[in-house]
Design an enzyme around this catalytic site. Structure first.
Site, mmCIF file in Angstrom:
data_model
loop_
_atom_site.group_PDB
_atom_site.id
_atom_site.type_symbol
_atom_site.label_atom_id
_atom_site.label_comp_id
_atom_site.label_asym_id
_atom_site.label_seq_id
_atom_site.Cartn_x
_atom_site.Cartn_y
_atom_site.Cartn_z
ATOM 1 N N ASP A 140 -0.027 -15.006 20.049
ATOM 2 C CA ASP A 140 0.086 -15.696 18.765
ATOM 3 C C ASP A 140 -0.520 -17.096 18.826
ATOM 4 O O ASP A 140 -1.267 -17.513 17.935
ATOM 5 C CB ASP A 140 1.568 -15.787 18.382
ATOM 6 C CG ASP A 140 1.782 -16.319 16.986
ATOM 7 O OD1 ASP A 140 1.579 -17.540 16.784
ATOM 8 O OD2 ASP A 140 2.158 -15.550 16.092
ATOM 9 N N TRP A 169 2.412 -14.980 13.549
ATOM 10 C CA TRP A 169 1.503 -13.826 13.524
ATOM 11 C C TRP A 169 2.097 -12.659 14.308
ATOM 12 O O TRP A 169 1.893 -11.499 13.943
ATOM 13 C CB TRP A 169 0.130 -14.212 14.062
ATOM 14 C CG TRP A 169 -0.485 -15.343 13.309
ATOM 15 C CD1 TRP A 169 -0.947 -16.530 13.812
ATOM 16 C CD2 TRP A 169 -0.714 -15.413 11.892
ATOM 17 N NE1 TRP A 169 -1.435 -17.326 12.810
ATOM 18 C CE2 TRP A 169 -1.306 -16.662 11.615
ATOM 19 C CE3 TRP A 169 -0.467 -14.540 10.838
ATOM 20 C CZ2 TRP A 169 -1.665 -17.068 10.332
ATOM 21 C CZ3 TRP A 169 -0.811 -14.934 9.547
ATOM 22 C CH2 TRP A 169 -1.397 -16.177 9.310
ATOM 23 N N ASP A 170 2.855 -12.935 15.370
ATOM 24 C CA ASP A 170 3.545 -11.866 16.087
ATOM 25 C C ASP A 170 4.539 -11.164 15.175
ATOM 26 O O ASP A 170 4.641 -9.932 15.160
ATOM 27 C CB ASP A 170 4.299 -12.439 17.293
ATOM 28 C CG ASP A 170 3.446 -12.510 18.546
ATOM 29 O OD1 ASP A 170 2.549 -11.670 18.700
ATOM 30 O OD2 ASP A 170 3.679 -13.402 19.374
ATOM 31 N N LEU A 171 5.303 -11.946 14.424
ATOM 32 C CA LEU A 171 6.323 -11.353 13.555
ATOM 33 C C LEU A 171 5.686 -10.549 12.427
ATOM 34 O O LEU A 171 6.161 -9.453 12.095
ATOM 35 C CB LEU A 171 7.220 -12.458 13.003
ATOM 36 C CG LEU A 171 8.031 -13.225 14.055
ATOM 37 C CD1 LEU A 171 8.773 -14.392 13.417
ATOM 38 C CD2 LEU A 171 9.002 -12.310 14.781
ATOM 39 N N GLY A 174 4.478 -7.363 13.885
ATOM 40 C CA GLY A 174 5.574 -6.429 14.119
ATOM 41 C C GLY A 174 5.979 -5.686 12.863
ATOM 42 O O GLY A 174 6.202 -4.468 12.890
#
Length: 410
Positions: A140, A169-171, A174
Site C-alpha cells: 500500500d 488501498w489494501d482495504l 480487500g
C-alpha cells in the site's frame, strides 16, 4: 458463522491486509473460510501491533493477525513438501457446488498456478491479489507514493511528501476481492464457468485517484494540486480550536450546511458584507473554497470563546456537519461504554483481550458476530478429515512425517 453466505467454502492462501480482508469479509457474511499457512506461520503471523507492544517475547501474539483472520478455520501445512502441496491442492480443488474458490497472493509457486489448479477443477474460481499487474511486488505505502497522494498531503509550508498511516488501498482491494468472488460465483451458477481474476494493488490505487477526477485535474492544469493542510479541497471545511484546547472539524459542503454554520455562529451579516466587499457568492462551494482562509478567520473567535462541550451542543442543535478530533483511547473508552455496536471484544488464544469489529453491514439491523480469533493450525486435522475424508491413521502419518503439526488440544 450463519449468514447469507452460509454453505460457501473458500480457501485463502494470502498474507498481510488485502487478501485476508477479502476472506474476513466473506467469513463475516457466513462463508466457511479456511486459511492456509506454512508451519510456524507466514510472514504476517507476528506483525505489529502485538501483545505487549513488542517489548515482550518475540513470539507475542499479533492483534493484527488475529483480528484480520477471525472467523476463519486455520490450517498449517509444510508447503515445501510434495505431500503438503498435494494436500493444499486437494483442498483448493475439492468437489462440490459451493467449493472450488481460492483467494491467494502467492508468487512463484508453479504448483499453485491457475493452469495447474484448473487442470484439477475446471470451474475453479481463483482470485489472485498482486502488487503490480505484471506480478512485481508492491505494498500500500509504495503504490500510494506512486499515485501522487503524499505530494498533496500536509501543510502548505511542507516540502517533503507526507505518507498516510491508513493502508487505504489494501482495504479497498480487500473489499474488491470479496466483490469479485461473489460476481464469479454468480456467473458460475448461471454458466458453469470458473474464473481467474487478477487484482493488482497498483491498479486499485490508480483507479481510485482516476475515478475521483484527480488525474484529469492535474492533466488539465499541468501542475500538482497545492497542499492546504486540513482544509477540504474544493469546498469549505477546516479545524478549529475550542477554549479548552479540544479541536473540531467543521465542513459546509451544501448551501444548507453553510447556512446552518452561519446561523449558529451569528456571522450571517458579516459574510453578507464580505460577499459585497469581495464580489463573491458564498452560496457557491467553489467560492467558499477560494475564500477558505478568510471564512476560517471570521469563524475562529466563535470557537475560541466556547469549550468543546458547548460547541458540540450548539453545532448539533443547528445541524452543522462537524466531527470531534479524538485519540484512539477516546474511541476505546466509547467502546467500553457500549457506544459503538460495530466493535466487539476478541479473546486471543493466549488469553489477551483485543478489540475487533463485527461486519459494518447491518442485516435487518444486526451487525452479526465478529468471529473467534484463530490459533495457527488448530483446525488442520479437522479440515483434512471433513474436506478430504482423511482418517486418524492418515492424519497421524502426516504428523509423524512433519507435513502438518500435531492437533492442538480442543
Amino acid at each position: 458463522m450463519n449468514g447469507p453466505l452460509d454453505g460457501l467454502h473458500v480457501i485463502e492462501c494470502a498474507s498481510f491486509v488485502a487478501g485476508p480482508t477479502g476472506g474476513m469479509t466473506l467469513a463475516q457474511l457466513g462463508a466457511e473460510v479456511i486459511r492456509i499457512d506454512p508451519l510456524g506461520g507466514g510472514s504476517d503471523h507476528r506483525r505489529w501491533p502485538v501483545v505487549g507492544g513488542g517489548t515482550g517475547p518475540a513470539e507475542a501474539e499479533s492483534y493484527y493477525w488475529a483480528s484480520l483472520n477471525k472467523g476463519k478455520r486455520s490450517v498449517a501445512v509444510d508447503m515445501r513438501s510434495d505431500r503438503g502441496r498435494e494436500l493444499v491442492t486437494a483442498l483448493v480443488t475439492a468437489p462440490g457446488a459451493d467449493r472450488g474458490v481460492l483467494i491467494d497472493n502467492v508468487v512463484g509457486r508453479r504448483w499453485m498456478s491457475n493452469e495447474a489448479l484448473v487442470a484439477r477443477r475446471p470451474d475453479l474460481i481463483h482470485l489472485r491479489v498482486q502488487g503490480y499487474p505484471d506480478g512485481r511486488p508492491a505494498v500500500d505505502y509504495t503504490v500510494n507514493a506512486e499515485v501522487g497522494i503524499p505530494q498533496i498531503t500536509g501543510t502548505e509550508e511542507g516540502a517533503a511528501p507526507v505518507n498516510h498511516v491508513l493502508p487505504a488501498w489494501d482495504l479497498v482491494t480487500g473489499l474488491s476481492v470479496s466483490t469479485a468472488v461473489l460476481a464469479a460465483l454468480h456467473d458460475r451458477t448461471r454458466s458453469g464457468r470458473g474464473a481467474y481474476v487478477e487484482l493488482a494493488l497498483a491498479d486499485v490505487a490508480l483507479a481510485g485517484v482516476a475515478n475521483l477526477g484527480w488525474l484529469s485535474e492535474a492533466a488539465e492544469r499541468g501542475r500538482e494540486r497545492p497542499r492546504h493542510g486540513n482544509h477540504v479541497y474544493g469546498s469549505f471545511g477546516t479545524d478549529f480550536a475550542c477554549s479548552d484546547g479540544q479541536r473540531v472539524m467543521v465542513v459546509a459542503l451544501t448551501e444548507g450546511q453553510w447556512a446552518a454554520l452561519r446561523t449558529v455562529t451569528g456571522t450571517a451579516e458579516v459574510f453578507a458584507a464580505l460577499e459585497t466587499a469581495l464580489d463573491a457568492d458564498l452560496a457557491r462551494e467553489s467560492e467558499r473554497y477560494r475564500l477558505r482562509d478568510t471564512i476560517a478567520a471570521v469563524l475562529k473567535p466563535w470557537f475560541a470563546a466556547r469549550d468543546s462541550a458547548t460547541v458540540a451542543a450548539e453545532l448539533d442543535s443547528a445541524r452543522v456537519l462537524w466531527g470531534r478530533y479524538q485519540g484512539m483511547l477516546d474511541v476505546v473508552a466509547a467502546h467500553r461504554a457500549d457506544r459503538h455496536p460495530v466493535l466487539a471484544e476478541l479473546k486471543l488464544p493466549g488469553g489477551a483481550a483485543a478489540i475487533t469489529a463485527r461486519s459494518p453491514m447491518r442485516w435487518n439491523g444486526e451487525h452479526g458476530e465478529a468471529g473467534q480469533a484463530p490459533d495457527l493450525g488448530r483446525d488442520t486435522a479437522a479440515v483434512l478429515a471433513d474436506v478430504l475424508g482423511l482418517d486418524e491413521r492418515e492424519i497421524g502419518g502426516l504428523v509423524d512425517d512433519k507435513v502438518i503439526a500435531a492437533p492442538l488440544p480442543g
